[in-house]
Design a protein around this motif. Sequence first.
Motif, PDB file in Angstrom:
ATOM      1  N   GLN A  63       0.620  15.037   9.967  1.00 57.54           N
ATOM      2  CA  GLN A  63      -0.334  14.011   9.520  1.00 57.54           C
ATOM      3  C   GLN A  63       0.369  12.743   9.043  1.00 57.54           C
ATOM      4  OE1 GLN A  63      -1.066  12.762   6.288  1.00 57.54           O
ATOM      5  NE2 GLN A  63      -2.799  11.567   7.049  1.00 57.54           N
ATOM      6  N   CYS A 116      -4.928   4.960  -1.487  1.00 57.46           N
ATOM      7  CA  CYS A 116      -6.188   5.474  -0.928  1.00 57.46           C
ATOM      8  C   CYS A 116      -6.485   6.891  -1.413  1.00 57.46           C
ATOM      9  CB  CYS A 116      -6.137   5.462   0.593  1.00 57.46           C
ATOM     10  SG  CYS A 116      -5.807   3.825   1.272  1.00 57.46           S
ATOM     11  N   GLN A 134      -5.686  18.579  10.035  1.00 55.44           N
ATOM     12  CA  GLN A 134      -5.874  17.443   9.132  1.00 55.44           C
ATOM     13  C   GLN A 134      -6.616  16.315   9.853  1.00 55.44           C
ATOM     14  OE1 GLN A 134      -5.173  17.961   5.979  1.00 55.44           O
ATOM     15  NE2 GLN A 134      -4.046  19.855   6.348  1.00 55.44           N
ATOM     16  N   LEU A 142       0.088  19.207   7.711  1.00 50.63           N
ATOM     17  CA  LEU A 142       0.393  18.108   6.786  1.00 50.63           C
ATOM     18  C   LEU A 142       1.594  17.285   7.250  1.00 50.63           C
ATOM     19  CD1 LEU A 142      -0.234  19.834   3.339  1.00 50.63           C
ATOM     20  CD2 LEU A 142      -1.618  18.052   4.449  1.00 50.63           C
ATOM     21  N   ALA A 188     -11.721   8.143   3.397  1.00 49.87           N
ATOM     22  CA  ALA A 188     -10.524   8.929   3.087  1.00 49.87           C
ATOM     23  C   ALA A 188     -10.924  10.226   2.383  1.00 49.87           C
ATOM     24  CB  ALA A 188      -9.583   8.121   2.196  1.00 49.87           C
ATOM     25  N   PRO A 189     -10.543  11.372   2.943  1.00 53.08           N
ATOM     26  CA  PRO A 189     -10.817  12.635   2.250  1.00 53.08           C
ATOM     27  C   PRO A 189      -9.743  12.905   1.194  1.00 53.08           C
ATOM     28  CG  PRO A 189     -10.049  13.033   4.522  1.00 53.08           C
ATOM     29  CD  PRO A 189      -9.868  11.585   4.224  1.00 53.08           C
ATOM     30  N   SER A 216     -11.415   2.691   3.069  1.00 55.68           N
ATOM     31  CA  SER A 216     -10.230   2.233   2.344  1.00 55.68           C
ATOM     32  C   SER A 216      -9.617   1.011   2.998  1.00 55.68           C
ATOM     33  CB  SER A 216      -9.185   3.341   2.336  1.00 55.68           C
ATOM     34  OG  SER A 216      -9.721   4.511   1.786  1.00 55.68           O
ATOM     35  N   VAL A 274       0.835  -1.201   0.000  1.00 58.05           N
ATOM     36  CA  VAL A 274       0.000   0.000   0.000  1.00 58.05           C
ATOM     37  C   VAL A 274       0.873   1.256   0.000  1.00 58.05           C
ATOM     38  CG1 VAL A 274      -1.899   1.136   1.232  1.00 58.05           C
ATOM     39  CG2 VAL A 274      -1.597  -1.328   1.456  1.00 58.05           C
ATOM     40  N   SER A 275       0.460   2.240  -0.787  1.00 52.88           N
ATOM     41  CA  SER A 275       1.122   3.550  -0.732  1.00 52.88           C
ATOM     42  C   SER A 275       0.069   4.598  -0.392  1.00 52.88           C
ATOM     43  CB  SER A 275       1.759   3.873  -2.084  1.00 52.88           C
ATOM     44  OG  SER A 275       0.752   4.211  -3.014  1.00 52.88           O
ATOM     45  N   LYS A 314      -7.063  15.645  14.277  1.00 55.01           N
ATOM     46  CA  LYS A 314      -6.028  15.191  15.213  1.00 55.01           C
ATOM     47  C   LYS A 314      -4.608  15.559  14.789  1.00 55.01           C
ATOM     48  CE  LYS A 314      -6.644  10.317  13.854  1.00 55.01           C
ATOM     49  NZ  LYS A 314      -7.977  10.572  13.301  1.00 55.01           N
ATOM     50  N   VAL A 364      -6.582  14.576  -0.760  1.00 48.42           N
ATOM     51  CA  VAL A 364      -5.355  15.284  -0.397  1.00 48.42           C
ATOM     52  C   VAL A 364      -5.211  16.580  -1.201  1.00 48.42           C
ATOM     53  CG1 VAL A 364      -3.926  13.406   0.486  1.00 48.42           C
ATOM     54  CG2 VAL A 364      -4.052  13.783  -1.973  1.00 48.42           C
TER      55      VAL A 364
HETATM   56  C1  HEC Z   1      -5.368   2.786   3.801  1.00 46.92           C
HETATM   57  C2  HEC Z   1      -5.757   4.047   3.199  1.00 46.92           C
HETATM   58  C3  HEC Z   1      -4.894   5.255   3.405  1.00 46.92           C
HETATM   59  C4  HEC Z   1      -3.528   5.368   3.200  1.00 46.92           C
HETATM   60  C5  HEC Z   1      -2.563   4.283   2.799  1.00 46.92           C
HETATM   61  C6  HEC Z   1      -3.215   6.761   3.456  1.00 46.92           C
HETATM   62  N1  HEC Z   1      -4.329   7.452   3.783  1.00 46.92           N
HETATM   63 FE1  HEC Z   1      -4.468   9.442   4.104  1.00 46.92          FE
HETATM   64  N2  HEC Z   1      -6.312   9.189   4.813  1.00 46.92           N
HETATM   65  C7  HEC Z   1      -7.018   8.011   4.834  1.00 46.92           C
HETATM   66  C8  HEC Z   1      -8.179   8.138   5.685  1.00 46.92           C
HETATM   67  C9  HEC Z   1      -9.207   7.067   5.984  1.00 46.92           C
HETATM   68  C10 HEC Z   1      -8.146   9.457   6.188  1.00 46.92           C
HETATM   69  C11 HEC Z   1      -9.086  10.082   7.220  1.00 46.92           C
HETATM   70  C12 HEC Z   1      -8.474   9.761   8.572  1.00 46.92           C
HETATM   71  C13 HEC Z   1      -9.147  10.409   9.729  1.00 46.92           C
HETATM   72  O1  HEC Z   1      -9.831  11.396   9.535  1.00 46.92           O
HETATM   73  O2  HEC Z   1      -8.935   9.952  10.869  1.00 46.92           O
HETATM   74  C14 HEC Z   1      -6.981  10.092   5.599  1.00 46.92           C
HETATM   75  C15 HEC Z   1      -6.616  11.426   5.798  1.00 46.92           C
HETATM   76  C16 HEC Z   1      -5.544  12.040   5.179  1.00 46.92           C
HETATM   77  C17 HEC Z   1      -5.285  13.468   5.179  1.00 46.92           C
HETATM   78  C18 HEC Z   1      -6.154  14.533   5.822  1.00 46.92           C
HETATM   79  C19 HEC Z   1      -7.022  15.214   4.795  1.00 46.92           C
HETATM   80  C20 HEC Z   1      -8.071  16.078   5.421  1.00 46.92           C
HETATM   81  O3  HEC Z   1      -8.789  16.757   4.678  1.00 46.92           O
HETATM   82  O4  HEC Z   1      -8.219  16.080   6.640  1.00 46.92           O
HETATM   83  C21 HEC Z   1      -4.117  13.664   4.499  1.00 46.92           C
HETATM   84  C22 HEC Z   1      -3.431  14.980   4.226  1.00 46.92           C
HETATM   85  C23 HEC Z   1      -3.646  12.354   4.093  1.00 46.92           C
HETATM   86  N3  HEC Z   1      -4.555  11.407   4.502  1.00 46.92           N
HETATM   87  C24 HEC Z   1      -2.439  12.096   3.458  1.00 46.92           C
HETATM   88  C25 HEC Z   1      -1.894  10.824   3.375  1.00 46.92           C
HETATM   89  C26 HEC Z   1      -0.494  10.557   3.095  1.00 46.92           C
HETATM   90  C27 HEC Z   1       0.561  11.606   2.840  1.00 46.92           C
HETATM   91  C28 HEC Z   1      -0.342   9.205   3.101  1.00 46.92           C
HETATM   92  C29 HEC Z   1       0.921   8.424   2.926  1.00 46.92           C
HETATM   93  C30 HEC Z   1       2.008   8.754   3.840  1.00 46.92           C
HETATM   94  C31 HEC Z   1      -1.654   8.631   3.371  1.00 46.92           C
HETATM   95  N4  HEC Z   1      -2.553   9.645   3.559  1.00 46.92           N
HETATM   96  C32 HEC Z   1      -1.932   7.274   3.380  1.00 46.92           C
HETATM   97  C33 HEC Z   1      -6.674   6.856   4.149  1.00 46.92           C
HETATM   98  C34 HEC Z   1      -5.381   6.561   3.796  1.00 46.92           C
END
Ligand code: HEC
Length: 311
Positions: free
Chosen positions: A108, A58, A96, A105, A84-85, A72, A53-54, A101, A87
């Motif tokens: 996060q 998602c 974020q 960025l 997942a929202p 996701s 996964v990268s 929490k 990016v």
């Molecule tokens: C398995 C799926 C998954 C992966 C892999 C993932 N994300 Fe996410 N991402 C999510 C989910 C679900 C949320 C919402 C989490 C929450 O609100 O607690 C999120 C939230 C975020 C947000 C916040 C956006 C907002 O509007 O609040 C950012 C920025 C983000 N991810 C960047 C990344 C980055 C950079 C990586 C890699 C280092 C990554 N994500 C890997 C699923 C994923």
Amino acid sequence: MILIFLIWALLSCSVCLAVEPILPLHSVATDERKVALGRQLFFDTRLSRSNEVSCASCHQLATHGADKVPRSKGVEERLGDVRAPSVYNSVFNIRQAWDGKAMDLKAQVTLPVENPKEFATTWPELIDTLSADKSFVSAFKQVYQDGLSRDAISDAIAQYERSLVTLNAPFDLWLQGKGPLSEQAQEGYRLFKYYGCINCHQGKNVGGNMFAKMGTFGDYFGDRGTPIEPADYGRYNVTGREADKFTFKVPGLRLAARQAYFFHDGSEQSLKGAINTMARYQLGRSLSEAQLTAIVAFLESLVGHHQEMAP
Ligand code: HEC
Ligand code: HEC
């Protein structure tokens, strides 16, 4: 006296023009070398314990920077707790994650790295894995004084995300007097302001700059028909304050018209359905089909473009 009045009229008019509650998006300063490293990391599956996964799995950049499913899958197909929202344009959010929490960025990045349902790894393990790649190590050395470190990895990814701004949305061009906007989208914008969507969804991201309770005018969670889960408590999980129960960061609506699912729980699959739910639970209103269609046209006009997106 007349002079004072004229000066007042001039000032108030220029101010009134400048204060539309939605502002055009603009690019943000970045360091190109860091952006390039961050981009590599964003697509790198070695970040996850299982190498499957990268970030991009998602956050699918060709479409809308989010996922096409309500929840996701991380390592070993483990399902996440919230949707997942995007990016895209996340640089403009006050915090974020749905519950805010992460401060920014850079902070996060740790969340997916350590989340057992996402990358399920640890920083020492991740740095160990990436350190085996000599070209990677030397690329980081050239750009970051301390080389490949937790701080550098987080910073590079955050730099890349700063570059993910969707520009030239028809609505923005219209706001700046650079292009037309359909009558229907203009009517949608008028309704969006008239009914008070704008009280929460505002600024550059049309959201992302405040927290609000889900269900101001009704019991959204009671009516949803599925049990309340820990993630539904939203901001309360971060602050522990009773007043923050069921409160979320207001999502930005810049790419809402491209999303496959809506809300933190991914419970809604249609944009009109999401607008209807908002009208009912956030404003105590019901909208006609024509009004819904106009608001959809307005949301469509908020969609800008980024080079990572499919044409
Ligand atoms: C398995 C799926 C998954 C992966 C892999 C993932 N994300 Fe996410 N991402 C999510 C989910 C679900 C949320 C919402 C989490 C929450 O609100 O607690 C999120 C939230 C975020 C947000 C916040 C956006 C907002 O509007 O609040 C950012 C920025 C983000 N991810 C960047 C990344 C980055 C950079 C990586 C890699 C280092 C990554 N994500 C890997 C699923 C994923
Ligand atoms: C009181 C603040 C408030 C008002 C008013 C409000 N919203 Fe929202 N909106 C939110 C919050 C908070 C969420 C996230 C709720 C959740 O995920 O459980 C949201 C979510 C959404 C979503 C889904 C976005 C996504 O990424 O899942 C859309 C679309 C939306 N709102 C449109 C509207 C429209 C259109 C109006 C006016 C009819 C409106 N909202 C009024 C606070 C508000």
